[in-house]
Design a protein around this motif. Structure first.
Motif, PDB file in Angstrom:
ATOM      1  N   VAL A  94       0.874  -1.171   0.000  1.00 41.79           N
ATOM      2  CA  VAL A  94       0.000   0.000   0.000  1.00 41.79           C
ATOM      3  C   VAL A  94       0.917   1.229   0.000  1.00 41.79           C
ATOM      4  O   VAL A  94       1.741   1.386   0.901  1.00 41.79           O
ATOM      5  CB  VAL A  94      -0.889   0.030   1.267  1.00 41.79           C
ATOM      6  CG1 VAL A  94      -1.749   1.285   1.288  1.00 41.79           C
ATOM      7  CG2 VAL A  94      -1.742  -1.233   1.345  1.00 41.79           C
ATOM      8  N   ILE A  95       0.788   2.044  -1.031  1.00 43.62           N
ATOM      9  CA  ILE A  95       1.671   3.214  -1.117  1.00 43.62           C
ATOM     10  C   ILE A  95       0.875   4.473  -0.802  1.00 43.62           C
ATOM     11  O   ILE A  95      -0.150   4.748  -1.438  1.00 43.62           O
ATOM     12  CB  ILE A  95       2.288   3.342  -2.520  1.00 43.62           C
ATOM     13  CG1 ILE A  95       3.064   2.062  -2.851  1.00 43.62           C
ATOM     14  CG2 ILE A  95       3.200   4.573  -2.605  1.00 43.62           C
ATOM     15  CD1 ILE A  95       3.648   2.035  -4.243  1.00 43.62           C
ATOM     16  N   ALA A  96       1.341   5.212   0.195  1.00 47.71           N
ATOM     17  CA  ALA A  96       0.740   6.511   0.509  1.00 47.71           C
ATOM     18  C   ALA A  96       1.581   7.580  -0.177  1.00 47.71           C
ATOM     19  O   ALA A  96       2.740   7.804   0.202  1.00 47.71           O
ATOM     20  CB  ALA A  96       0.706   6.732   2.019  1.00 47.71           C
ATOM     21  N   VAL A  97       1.024   8.205  -1.197  1.00 47.99           N
ATOM     22  CA  VAL A  97       1.735   9.270  -1.915  1.00 47.99           C
ATOM     23  C   VAL A  97       1.489  10.569  -1.158  1.00 47.99           C
ATOM     24  O   VAL A  97       0.349  11.023  -1.032  1.00 47.99           O
ATOM     25  CB  VAL A  97       1.234   9.380  -3.370  1.00 47.99           C
ATOM     26  CG1 VAL A  97       1.950  10.512  -4.106  1.00 47.99           C
ATOM     27  CG2 VAL A  97       1.430   8.046  -4.099  1.00 47.99           C
ATOM     28  N   THR A  98       2.564  11.140  -0.610  1.00 47.64           N
ATOM     29  CA  THR A  98       2.403  12.332   0.231  1.00 47.64           C
ATOM     30  C   THR A  98       2.877  13.601  -0.475  1.00 47.64           C
ATOM     31  O   THR A  98       2.712  14.691   0.036  1.00 47.64           O
ATOM     32  CB  THR A  98       3.193  12.193   1.554  1.00 47.64           C
ATOM     33  OG1 THR A  98       4.596  12.154   1.234  1.00 47.64           O
ATOM     34  CG2 THR A  98       2.813  10.924   2.297  1.00 47.64           C
TER      35      THR A  98
END
Lengths: 321, 321
Positions: free
Chosen positions: A177-181
């Motif tokens: 799961v990638i959280a693009v910040t």
């Protein structure tokens, strides 16, 4: 003479940070990654006698100047094929470019795979991995699917500095799961930051030294599907790399507030027994690696964190070698 | 036999992190701090024959159990005075306790100063500093005002491990803006985290080694009022300490999102020419050290950052030795 290839990005669990040879782009440490199904570069390479130089377009934008990293890969492929035509490369990333999401890994791997296909070369994955390494250390890993290890090698010409698959995706179907910040291009690229670290971080030598045992622990954890051991070594290796980067002079802080908030949430989830761990590459995006039963819950929690702009969910790629 | 003393907190520009002897509380590195005018512990110590043990109350709350660190200071003072009465200590901090704002520095220093006054001892500052060190390494510095250096010493009994003032506040009237980002007691105290670092951080030895030159650079910068040099060494020393802490196993992350946002804002202000630099102790609070003309502007900017709960502004203390 044209061909296309869709290569996948990868994320390193044991990180590549530091070089021993700039020209051959030889890594100072080995690395272990997983190739991601959902993040790709779809790339067409056209070799054309009428071109006067190489061209590169990414998502419609001209990236031709400078193109040294790509030129070194293309030159090796041209040499193999005994041609001297220039190439036009039209690449499309389905995710933000140059923001710590491994666009250079998938991008360079796709170029190498498409270019060798365009010139009808039948190169071994190992050879392709070596060629891709000249353009980007992490691209050497994106030649493969599944769990991949990159070796430092011993030869000064880099002939044994390549990656190989150590387990297919089916061995252990983890999810990411990638959280693009932050989707902006990062202020300082990996290549420049690596050089700064090597020259100025007091912890650089210890980082290089300790990577050998980190690799062994991670490799064993993957082979034995030991989630807890892989969690612990991946996280500590990630924090070590960022510590080396932060203690460079001037300091480089790739993390932003949302990065830190995501890390803290993942550590809290761990404490409450959720099978998940984090890693962060040279950028602000947080990657949560988890068992499939927790993917949706983790994504739902992370996307609520202020500053998280987008979520990407991926399985481990099984499409390539 | 009772007396009161108001001692001030201090913040280390070159950090104390690590011990060589737990019992004598000998520091593994020297440190340099500034004593702050605005953060204090006001403490009354009453020696009383009728007491059956030592008591400690901080802001009305009973902290008597455990009291080992304080008992070791009181025992040394009782020995000097040749008395064996127990003491009741009533202390008041005008700032949050045990949250990375050096409450143990001002607290222990105040106890040592008040207790020796209550027993009519005429101890030298050096002696007081050594006694305070037994309770808290940073308290050894809070015996003094101005710019203070703590020496590692060479003697195994700790007799040359004390602090002294290296310049009075008037030498260089810097100011400090503290952004309080969390007032809760921290999850892991400095003492436990230091031990964890020494045992598990791969960077601990390098941290100890590199502190010698950091101290020399900071000392020279203070003597020469070289703001840029003090900025650079203070920040890099701070990031190094937090890197050692973060790379402990399990990792300790004292920073929160607001900590990181404050650090980034201070780095941006620097780039635009504002004379300011940051440090962060073993907690989430950010201390901005600046020239007086920028204090208000910096405070106004930091207090707007989400997660910043309170601002404290301080000059360097000049009330003590």
């Amino acid at each position: 003479m044209k061909a296309s290839f869709k290569a996948k990005a990868n994320i390193a669990l044991i990180k590549y940070w530091g070089k021993t040879n700039r020209e051959l782009n030889l890594p100072a440490v080995g690395s272990i990654s997983i190739t991601l199904d959902s993040l790709w570069s779809d790339t067409e390479v056209v070799f054309d006698e009428s071109l006067e130089r190489d061209f590169l377009y990414i998502n419609g934008e001209d990236f031709s100047n400078p193109i040294d990293r790509i030129k070194s890969c293309l030159d090796l492929i041209r040499k193999e094929a005994k041609v001297d035509f220039f190439a036009k490369i039209i690449s499309k990333n389905n995710f933000p470019t140059a923001s710590g999401l491994a666009s250079s890994a998938s991008g360079l791997a796709a170029i190498v795979l498409a270019a060798s296909k365009a010139l009808n070369l039948e190169l071994s994955p190992r050879k392709l991995s070596i060629i891709a390494r000249h353009g980007s250390g992490s691209a050497a890993r994106s030649i493969y699917s599944g769990f991949v290890e990159m070796f430092v090698g011993k030869n000064s010409d880099g002939s044994d500095s390549f990656a190989k698959q150590i387990a297919p995706a089916s061995h252990w179907p983890l999810e990411v799961v990638i959280a693009v910040t932050d989707t902006k291009k990062k202020e300082i690229g990996s290549r420049a930051a690596m050089e700064l670290s090597a020259l100025t971080s007091p912890f650089y030598n210890e980082w290089i030294k300790s990577s050998v045992s980190d690799l062994a622990i991670a490799r064993d954890a993957i082979m034995n599907k030991d989630f807890e051991s892989l969690s612990s070594i991946t996280q500590s290796n990630c924090i070590k790399m960022h510590s080396v980067i932060m203690t460079s002079n001037p300091p480089v802080l790739y993390w932003n507030q949302a990065t830190l908030a995501c890390i803290k949430m993942i550590m809290d989830l761990q404490k409450s027994g959720v099978p998940v761990f984090f890693t962060v590459d040279a950028g602000p995006q947080v990657k949560a690696i988890c068992k499939p039963e927790s993917t949706v819950m983790i994504s739902d929690l992370l996307k609520k964190i202020p500053g998280v702009k987008k979520m990407i969910i991926s399985t481990i790629d099984n499409s390539l070698v």
